[in-house]
Design an enzyme around this catalytic site. Sequence first.
Site, PDB file in Angstrom:
ATOM      1  N   HIS A 305       1.146  -0.807   0.035  1.00  0.00           N
ATOM      2  CA  HIS A 305      -0.027   0.267  -0.531  1.00  0.00           C
ATOM      3  C   HIS A 305       1.312   1.025  -0.133  1.00  0.00           C
ATOM      4  O   HIS A 305       2.344   1.378   0.507  1.00  0.00           O
ATOM      5  CB  HIS A 305      -1.228   0.138   1.123  1.00  0.00           C
ATOM      6  CG  HIS A 305      -1.784   0.845   1.068  1.00  0.00           C
ATOM      7  ND1 HIS A 305      -1.751   2.616   1.482  1.00  0.00           N
ATOM      8  CD2 HIS A 305      -3.432   0.813   0.863  1.00  0.00           C
ATOM      9  CE1 HIS A 305      -2.981   2.833   1.039  1.00  0.00           C
ATOM     10  NE2 HIS A 305      -4.167   1.963   0.911  1.00  0.00           N
ATOM     11  N   ASP A 362      -8.110  -5.591   0.369  1.00  0.00           N
ATOM     12  CA  ASP A 362      -8.126  -5.893  -0.585  1.00  0.00           C
ATOM     13  C   ASP A 362      -8.092  -7.353  -0.730  1.00  0.00           C
ATOM     14  O   ASP A 362      -8.644  -8.410  -1.545  1.00  0.00           O
ATOM     15  CB  ASP A 362      -7.651  -5.695  -2.684  1.00  0.00           C
ATOM     16  CG  ASP A 362      -8.294  -4.220  -2.149  1.00  0.00           C
ATOM     17  OD1 ASP A 362      -9.979  -4.257  -2.388  1.00  0.00           O
ATOM     18  OD2 ASP A 362      -7.618  -3.282  -3.120  1.00  0.00           O
TER      19      ASP A 362
HETATM   20  N1  ACO Z   1       3.689  -8.038  -4.511  1.00  0.00           N
HETATM   21  C1  ACO Z   1       4.778  -7.861  -4.409  1.00  0.00           C
HETATM   22  N2  ACO Z   1       6.513  -6.708  -5.252  1.00  0.00           N
HETATM   23  C2  ACO Z   1       6.007  -5.634  -4.658  1.00  0.00           C
HETATM   24  C3  ACO Z   1       4.243  -5.254  -4.517  1.00  0.00           C
HETATM   25  C4  ACO Z   1       3.253  -6.328  -4.322  1.00  0.00           C
HETATM   26  N3  ACO Z   1       2.085  -6.738  -3.962  1.00  0.00           N
HETATM   27  N4  ACO Z   1       3.994  -4.194  -4.160  1.00  0.00           N
HETATM   28  C5  ACO Z   1       5.322  -3.433  -4.119  1.00  0.00           C
HETATM   29  N5  ACO Z   1       6.247  -4.237  -4.694  1.00  0.00           N
HETATM   30  C6  ACO Z   1       7.656  -3.461  -4.250  1.00  0.00           C
HETATM   31  C7  ACO Z   1       8.099  -3.145  -5.733  1.00  0.00           C
HETATM   32  O1  ACO Z   1       8.347  -3.535  -6.749  1.00  0.00           O
HETATM   33  C8  ACO Z   1       8.736  -2.244  -5.377  1.00  0.00           C
HETATM   34  O2  ACO Z   1       9.763  -2.674  -5.355  1.00  0.00           O
HETATM   35  P1  ACO Z   1      11.467  -2.292  -5.488  1.00  0.00           P
HETATM   36  O3  ACO Z   1      11.655  -0.911  -4.923  1.00  0.00           O
HETATM   37  O4  ACO Z   1      12.346  -3.053  -5.293  1.00  0.00           O
HETATM   38  O5  ACO Z   1      11.139  -1.576  -6.752  1.00  0.00           O
HETATM   39  C9  ACO Z   1       8.691  -1.452  -3.777  1.00  0.00           C
HETATM   40  O6  ACO Z   1       7.261  -2.792  -3.406  1.00  0.00           O
HETATM   41  C10 ACO Z   1       7.468   0.160  -3.368  1.00  0.00           C
HETATM   42  O7  ACO Z   1       6.693  -0.480  -4.531  1.00  0.00           O
HETATM   43  P2  ACO Z   1       5.806   0.611  -5.256  1.00  0.00           P
HETATM   44  O8  ACO Z   1       5.137  -0.064  -6.418  1.00  0.00           O
HETATM   45  O9  ACO Z   1       6.558   1.670  -5.911  1.00  0.00           O
HETATM   46  O10 ACO Z   1       5.362   1.495  -4.716  1.00  0.00           O
HETATM   47  P3  ACO Z   1       3.894   2.242  -4.667  1.00  0.00           P
HETATM   48  O11 ACO Z   1       3.639   3.072  -3.090  1.00  0.00           O
HETATM   49  O12 ACO Z   1       3.826   3.147  -5.743  1.00  0.00           O
HETATM   50  O13 ACO Z   1       2.015   1.425  -4.873  1.00  0.00           O
HETATM   51  C11 ACO Z   1       0.974  -0.660  -4.414  1.00  0.00           C
HETATM   52  C12 ACO Z   1       1.376   0.681  -3.967  1.00  0.00           C
HETATM   53  C13 ACO Z   1       0.338   0.106  -5.686  1.00  0.00           C
HETATM   54  C14 ACO Z   1      -0.407  -0.081  -4.495  1.00  0.00           C
HETATM   55  C15 ACO Z   1       1.230  -1.556  -5.093  1.00  0.00           C
HETATM   56  O14 ACO Z   1       1.753  -2.052  -3.504  1.00  0.00           O
HETATM   57  C16 ACO Z   1       0.901  -2.702  -5.599  1.00  0.00           C
HETATM   58  O15 ACO Z   1       0.812  -2.866  -6.723  1.00  0.00           O
HETATM   59  N6  ACO Z   1       0.040  -3.891  -4.853  1.00  0.00           N
HETATM   60  C17 ACO Z   1      -0.750  -4.724  -5.466  1.00  0.00           C
HETATM   61  C18 ACO Z   1      -1.931  -3.905  -6.167  1.00  0.00           C
HETATM   62  C19 ACO Z   1      -3.315  -3.883  -4.911  1.00  0.00           C
HETATM   63  O16 ACO Z   1      -3.236  -4.345  -3.767  1.00  0.00           O
HETATM   64  N7  ACO Z   1      -3.236  -2.741  -4.566  1.00  0.00           N
HETATM   65  C20 ACO Z   1      -4.734  -2.259  -3.702  1.00  0.00           C
HETATM   66  C21 ACO Z   1      -3.851  -1.179  -3.023  1.00  0.00           C
HETATM   67  S1  ACO Z   1      -5.462  -0.613  -1.654  1.00  0.00           S
HETATM   68  C22 ACO Z   1      -6.725  -0.062  -2.453  1.00  0.00           C
HETATM   69  O17 ACO Z   1      -6.653   0.287  -3.403  1.00  0.00           O
HETATM   70  C23 ACO Z   1      -8.107  -0.728  -2.015  1.00  0.00           C
END
Ligand code: ACO
Length: 427
Positions: A305, A362
């Site tokens: 998140h 979620d």
């Molecule tokens: N699985 C594996 N790796 C992940 C995940 C994941 N679910 N989420 C983040 N990471 C990693 C990224 O690859 C990144 O790694 P790096 O630093 O080595 O490049 C690091 O963690 C940070 O991730 P970002 O994408 O930069 O973080 P951001 O804050 O932009 O994204 C998000 C947050 C979009 C929710 C992300 O965690 C994700 O895509 N999760 C899966 C989708 C999801 O569950 N969304 C629901 C959010 S809650 C809602 O909207 C109600």
Amino acid sequence: MTDTAKLSIAGSDHDYPVMSGTVGPDVVDIRKLYAQTGAFTYDPGFTSTASCQSKLTYIDGDEGVLLHRGYAIGDLAENSTFMEVAYLLLNDELPKKGELEQFETTITRHTMLHEQLAMFYRGFRRDAHPMAIMCGVVGALSAFYHDSTDIHDPTQRMIASHRLIAKMPTIAAMAYKYSVGQPFLYPDNSLSYTGNFLRMTFGVPAEAYEVDPVIEKALDRIFILHADHEQNASTSTVRLAGSSGANPFACIAAGIACLWGPAHGGANEAALNMLHEIGTVDRIPEFIARAKDKNDPFRLMGFGHRVYKNYDPRATVMQKTVREVFAAMKVSDPVFDVALKLEELALSDPYFVEKKLFPNVDFYSGVILSAIGFPTSMFTALFALARTVGWVAQWNEMITDPDQKIGRPRQLYNGPAERTYVPVGQR
Ligand code: ACO
């Protein structure tokens, strides 16, 4: 804490006031930055930007805290109802008994849709995604309710807010009914907000529908968990659309469009699909390895998140609710076992620990919604239904905020500098 931030740029020094909220990080007020220095800030994804002041919702992502007007989400989910939380978000305070009854009556009286709106549905393919239908139908509401589109009239704003909250279950249930080829059901105003939605979704005109109180309570709690979440992508979209003076129905349609994305509300659908794809506990390590592989775009859906760097407090309630629903319905689902084991393995893996990736709201919601009988395509529509409360509350707050201006970010331009047009034959 100093009350001034100092910035040195192009040889001159500037002071910017630091503002403090009730709780949470201070903000540096840079509104005069461009006028004074000619420079912009650069913050794609707004990771360090407060776009507004708000009194609605507070999140402490490090501690896993979520408060609505000061009340903890766990407390509200345990003791309140979705209608009461809706009142709280719209009106600053929890309602007294009579106020709540009046609010529920008002919402109940707005549940029907203009009859002509039913014809919109017939223009969609039967296999249309419910979110595609929701975007279209909610946007179209402004063509039917002209008497509540004057955003400068507080009464009209409140009527539009009530209409949106009241009609969203009807709109979502009709999207479902259309996809399965069953007749639409009119609302039954003798039922609760959530009971009425269950009946419009799963009832048929041929027989009476009895609302299961356990399911009604579980779904109402899911609605509470999704009611508002500070300045997330869809709420910011609603505020941005509203900042231009667009009518409330158009603004909420914009929020629905944003919510649909798999990185936001669409994640509940994606999370359950992922759990089904994993299928059995023994395959979990393979998927965890894929999530960690930089060359594989796969992510654990329902994990991570932008704000929570701790357990999402909504996921805690959601996990408990799964157990309650399964126990009451005397069912089990291997997908829940996969989810529990996946959480356990991921939370003991250094990759997820170091990046502070925890289950979000979620991760478990799809398991419950599926047990209740909703197809995965409806999950995000249910999210939109509940989040409508937060969207309208935030939209109202924005309209009455004297600091608010049309949202208009700037950019760092990297394209060509001015050049001379060359006619096509000479290129
Ligand atoms: N699985 C594996 N790796 C992940 C995940 C994941 N679910 N989420 C983040 N990471 C990693 C990224 O690859 C990144 O790694 P790096 O630093 O080595 O490049 C690091 O963690 C940070 O991730 P970002 O994408 O930069 O973080 P951001 O804050 O932009 O994204 C998000 C947050 C979009 C929710 C992300 O965690 C994700 O895509 N999760 C899966 C989708 C999801 O569950 N969304 C629901 C959010 S809650 C809602 O909207 C109600």
